[in-house]
Design an enzyme around this catalytic site. Sequence first.
Site, PDB file in Angstrom:
ATOM      1  N   HIS A  17     -17.959  27.188 -23.006  1.00 29.90           N
ATOM      2  CA  HIS A  17     -19.183  26.625 -23.595  1.00 29.90           C
ATOM      3  C   HIS A  17     -19.542  27.350 -24.894  1.00 29.90           C
ATOM      4  O   HIS A  17     -19.809  26.717 -25.926  1.00 29.90           O
ATOM      5  CB  HIS A  17     -20.329  26.738 -22.586  1.00 29.90           C
ATOM      6  CG  HIS A  17     -21.660  26.272 -23.105  1.00 29.90           C
ATOM      7  ND1 HIS A  17     -22.180  25.023 -22.839  1.00 29.90           N
ATOM      8  CD2 HIS A  17     -22.590  26.890 -23.903  1.00 29.90           C
ATOM      9  CE1 HIS A  17     -23.352  24.891 -23.430  1.00 29.90           C
ATOM     10  NE2 HIS A  17     -23.632  26.017 -24.084  1.00 29.90           N
ATOM     11  N   GLU A  18     -19.548  28.671 -24.846  1.00 27.94           N
ATOM     12  CA  GLU A  18     -19.972  29.431 -26.037  1.00 27.94           C
ATOM     13  C   GLU A  18     -18.986  29.273 -27.194  1.00 27.94           C
ATOM     14  O   GLU A  18     -19.395  29.271 -28.364  1.00 27.94           O
ATOM     15  CB  GLU A  18     -20.153  30.909 -25.676  1.00 27.94           C
ATOM     16  CG  GLU A  18     -21.221  31.179 -24.618  1.00 27.94           C
ATOM     17  CD  GLU A  18     -22.585  30.587 -24.959  1.00 27.94           C
ATOM     18  OE1 GLU A  18     -22.944  30.536 -26.145  1.00 27.94           O
ATOM     19  OE2 GLU A  18     -23.286  30.141 -24.023  1.00 27.94           O
ATOM     20  N   HIS A  36     -20.010  26.426 -29.244  1.00 30.49           N
ATOM     21  CA  HIS A  36     -21.023  26.751 -30.259  1.00 30.49           C
ATOM     22  C   HIS A  36     -20.378  27.431 -31.464  1.00 30.49           C
ATOM     23  O   HIS A  36     -20.716  27.131 -32.613  1.00 30.49           O
ATOM     24  CB  HIS A  36     -22.073  27.694 -29.671  1.00 30.49           C
ATOM     25  CG  HIS A  36     -23.025  27.043 -28.717  1.00 30.49           C
ATOM     26  ND1 HIS A  36     -23.610  25.818 -28.956  1.00 30.49           N
ATOM     27  CD2 HIS A  36     -23.500  27.454 -27.499  1.00 30.49           C
ATOM     28  CE1 HIS A  36     -24.411  25.504 -27.944  1.00 30.49           C
ATOM     29  NE2 HIS A  36     -24.355  26.473 -27.046  1.00 30.49           N
ATOM     30  N   HIS A  74     -25.784  21.360 -28.079  1.00 31.62           N
ATOM     31  CA  HIS A  74     -25.828  20.978 -26.676  1.00 31.62           C
ATOM     32  C   HIS A  74     -25.720  19.461 -26.497  1.00 31.62           C
ATOM     33  O   HIS A  74     -26.113  18.693 -27.364  1.00 31.62           O
ATOM     34  CB  HIS A  74     -27.111  21.490 -26.024  1.00 31.62           C
ATOM     35  CG  HIS A  74     -27.073  22.969 -25.771  1.00 31.62           C
ATOM     36  ND1 HIS A  74     -28.191  23.779 -25.786  1.00 31.62           N
ATOM     37  CD2 HIS A  74     -26.017  23.790 -25.510  1.00 31.62           C
ATOM     38  CE1 HIS A  74     -27.838  25.020 -25.526  1.00 31.62           C
ATOM     39  NE2 HIS A  74     -26.518  25.055 -25.355  1.00 31.62           N
TER      40      HIS A  74
END
Lengths: 127, 196
Positions: B127-128, B131, B137
């Site tokens: 997930h990170e 980013h 998101h």
Amino acid sequence: HFFPNISSIPRTLVGNGSAGWDVFQKYLGSHTGQNVAGLSKLKNYFQRFGYINASLGSNFTDDFDDLLESAVKTYQLNFNLKPTGELDAPTIRHLVIPRCGNADIVNGSSAMNAGKFKANSTAVPAH
Amino acid sequence: YSFFPGRPRWPPGKTELSYAFLPENQLSDAVKGVFARAFERWSEVTPLTFTETAAFTDADIRVGFFRGDHGDGEPFDGALGTLAHAFSPPNGRLHMDGDENWVLDGDFLSSAGSVLSATDLESVAVHEIGHILGLGHSSLEGAIMYPTLPPVTRKVELADDDIQGVQDLYGSNPNPNGTLPMLTPSNQKDTSGSAI
């Protein structure tokens, strides 16, 4: 704390899931017009993730006001919850789940569901 | 999927990104291996490659585990709550909460629901990294870029939403390894000439 697998976590570190934001459980059923002790903490939560404008500062009241209702409604839209604006059970259950620290709304604009909803409707008040 | 405001991305032409771990963390090879797998998931669907380097300050992506206030204005909050955060390109900072109980193998089938404070490291790392590459998101619960991750949960496979988002920024992998080629205008017809 790193563990090769879940069974290697020592019993002393085994949590019961009550850490984090579990304290928000006590706001279940709260709605606009009420004053509930500690509700300002929830406003801080929403501000952290972009649902309340940072320019408003961090000294919030415990009032369930329009500011909080708007934040709750936008949050519900982003997470595919019914946009009641109230702290109902599905919303509270979702609020306490651990999450990424990055904001959902940056500089007031949401690219998640709420942003798309706003683009097509005037039903959701803008921050 | 969504992007950060202004749609920041790593510069065009910079497809080889280096990453390093904060030396003070003294992470094991097992932990580093989890991140390598997480980077690989994004590499499989983009032209980007990720290579570990020991030179932390010079690395494009800098991974560190921190506890509480660690100087970037976004303090961690102990176990659970916020798990990690990362900055938009080309900043490259990826911070994990050192107070979490990070599980490396992601096998929660034997937990019987008893260890509610355990978090899958690879799930959060994937997930990170999203980013770090420029994704914000997503509201799709099945997407890696969905903001929440319940304890004792593993979610590491990129969803179509994640792939479309990152390929919107960088394009697809020109040399997919062992996977079907991505659709492009030049290959959208089969051999019989009918459109797929």
